[in-house]
Design a protein around this motif. Structure first.
Motif, mmCIF file in Angstrom:
data_model
loop_
_atom_site.group_PDB
_atom_site.id
_atom_site.type_symbol
_atom_site.label_atom_id
_atom_site.label_comp_id
_atom_site.label_asym_id
_atom_site.label_seq_id
_atom_site.Cartn_x
_atom_site.Cartn_y
_atom_site.Cartn_z
ATOM 1 N N UNK A 1 -65.769 -13.227 35.894
ATOM 2 C CA UNK A 1 -64.937 -12.637 34.981
ATOM 3 C C UNK A 1 -63.582 -12.025 35.636
ATOM 4 N N UNK A 2 -63.686 -11.431 36.706
ATOM 5 C CA UNK A 2 -62.433 -10.698 37.261
ATOM 6 C C UNK A 2 -61.442 -11.549 37.835
ATOM 7 N N UNK A 3 -62.140 -12.573 38.311
ATOM 8 C CA UNK A 3 -60.865 -13.662 39.077
ATOM 9 C C UNK A 3 -60.230 -14.360 37.937
ATOM 10 N N UNK A 4 -61.069 -14.596 36.562
ATOM 11 C CA UNK A 4 -60.218 -15.183 35.517
ATOM 12 C C UNK A 4 -59.094 -14.329 35.049
ATOM 13 N N UNK A 5 -59.533 -13.107 35.082
ATOM 14 C CA UNK A 5 -58.645 -12.059 34.374
ATOM 15 C C UNK A 5 -57.260 -11.957 35.183
ATOM 16 N N UNK A 6 -57.338 -11.928 36.755
ATOM 17 C CA UNK A 6 -56.288 -11.843 37.178
ATOM 18 C C UNK A 6 -55.658 -13.149 37.386
ATOM 19 N N UNK A 7 -56.484 -14.201 37.497
ATOM 20 C CA UNK A 7 -55.880 -15.562 37.131
ATOM 21 C C UNK A 7 -54.683 -15.640 36.195
ATOM 22 N N UNK A 8 -55.365 -15.307 34.876
ATOM 23 C CA UNK A 8 -54.550 -15.308 33.524
ATOM 24 C C UNK A 8 -53.309 -14.430 33.879
ATOM 25 N N UNK A 9 -53.325 -13.528 34.362
ATOM 26 C CA UNK A 9 -52.237 -12.772 34.633
ATOM 27 C C UNK A 9 -51.083 -13.288 35.593
ATOM 28 N N UNK A 41 -59.022 -19.293 38.153
ATOM 29 C CA UNK A 41 -60.208 -18.192 38.285
ATOM 30 C C UNK A 41 -61.327 -18.607 39.341
ATOM 31 N N UNK A 42 -61.058 -19.769 39.928
ATOM 32 C CA UNK A 42 -62.037 -20.158 40.878
ATOM 33 C C UNK A 42 -62.110 -19.114 42.148
ATOM 34 N N UNK A 43 -61.099 -18.233 42.415
ATOM 35 C CA UNK A 43 -61.160 -17.460 43.781
ATOM 36 C C UNK A 43 -60.319 -16.302 43.107
ATOM 37 N N UNK A 65 -54.830 -6.564 37.872
ATOM 38 C CA UNK A 65 -56.082 -6.471 37.846
ATOM 39 C C UNK A 65 -56.937 -6.011 36.662
ATOM 40 N N UNK A 66 -56.600 -5.099 35.694
ATOM 41 C CA UNK A 66 -57.122 -4.677 34.538
ATOM 42 C C UNK A 66 -56.744 -5.269 33.234
ATOM 43 N N UNK A 67 -55.828 -6.144 33.536
ATOM 44 C CA UNK A 67 -55.212 -6.803 32.361
ATOM 45 C C UNK A 67 -54.791 -6.157 31.262
ATOM 46 N N UNK A 68 -53.978 -4.864 31.608
ATOM 47 C CA UNK A 68 -53.318 -3.993 30.829
ATOM 48 C C UNK A 68 -51.997 -4.819 29.933
ATOM 49 N N UNK A 69 -51.753 -4.328 29.055
ATOM 50 C CA UNK A 69 -50.816 -4.950 28.078
ATOM 51 C C UNK A 69 -49.256 -4.983 28.591
ATOM 52 N N UNK A 70 -49.106 -3.589 29.274
ATOM 53 C CA UNK A 70 -47.712 -3.493 29.754
ATOM 54 C C UNK A 70 -47.501 -3.696 31.002
ATOM 55 N N UNK A 71 -46.629 -4.065 32.007
ATOM 56 C CA UNK A 71 -46.267 -3.913 33.298
ATOM 57 C C UNK A 71 -45.311 -2.670 33.628
ATOM 58 N N UNK A 72 -46.022 -1.925 34.221
ATOM 59 C CA UNK A 72 -45.219 -0.505 34.516
ATOM 60 C C UNK A 72 -44.146 -0.773 35.562
ATOM 61 N N UNK A 73 -43.913 -1.955 36.146
ATOM 62 C CA UNK A 73 -42.749 -2.165 36.994
ATOM 63 C C UNK A 73 -42.745 -1.261 38.137
ATOM 64 N N UNK A 74 -43.624 -0.779 38.594
ATOM 65 C CA UNK A 74 -43.620 0.028 39.894
ATOM 66 C C UNK A 74 -44.904 -0.381 40.769
ATOM 67 N N UNK A 75 -44.720 -0.179 41.985
ATOM 68 C CA UNK A 75 -45.550 -0.392 42.943
ATOM 69 C C UNK A 75 -45.574 0.516 44.104
#
Length: 75
Positions: A1-9, A41-43, A65-75
């Motif tokens: 499930x996690x791989x699919x979540x980040x993959x969709x993002x 989401x295969x890897x 990673x968490x599929x939040x709805x807003x991008x905070x644009x900081x890293x």
């Protein structure tokens, strides 16, 4: 499930930025097929790849990673 979540993002961010998989791959120094594998989401990308994605798209790890709805644009 996690791989699919980040993959969709990843796919969403790439499309929103008008990039093809090959263009994103070049920016983060991986093969275009690896981008496709992540998006499907295969890897799950390594931490190093996640950091590169954060830098390219200007988003937080939480957004990727968490599929939040807003991008905070900081890293």
């Amino acid at each position: 499930r996690g791989a699919r979540m980040i993959g969709s993002q990843i796919a969403k961010l790439r499309r929103e930025n008008g990039m093809r998989q090959a263009e994103l791959a070049k920016l983060i120094h991986i093969s275009p097929s690896a981008v496709g594998i992540y998006e499907q989401g295969r890897r799950t990308p390594s931490l190093d790849i996640v950091v590169r994605l954060m830098q390219v798209f200007g988003v937080t790890a939480d957004f990727l990673l968490a599929n939040t709805t807003t991008a905070n644009h900081t890293y």
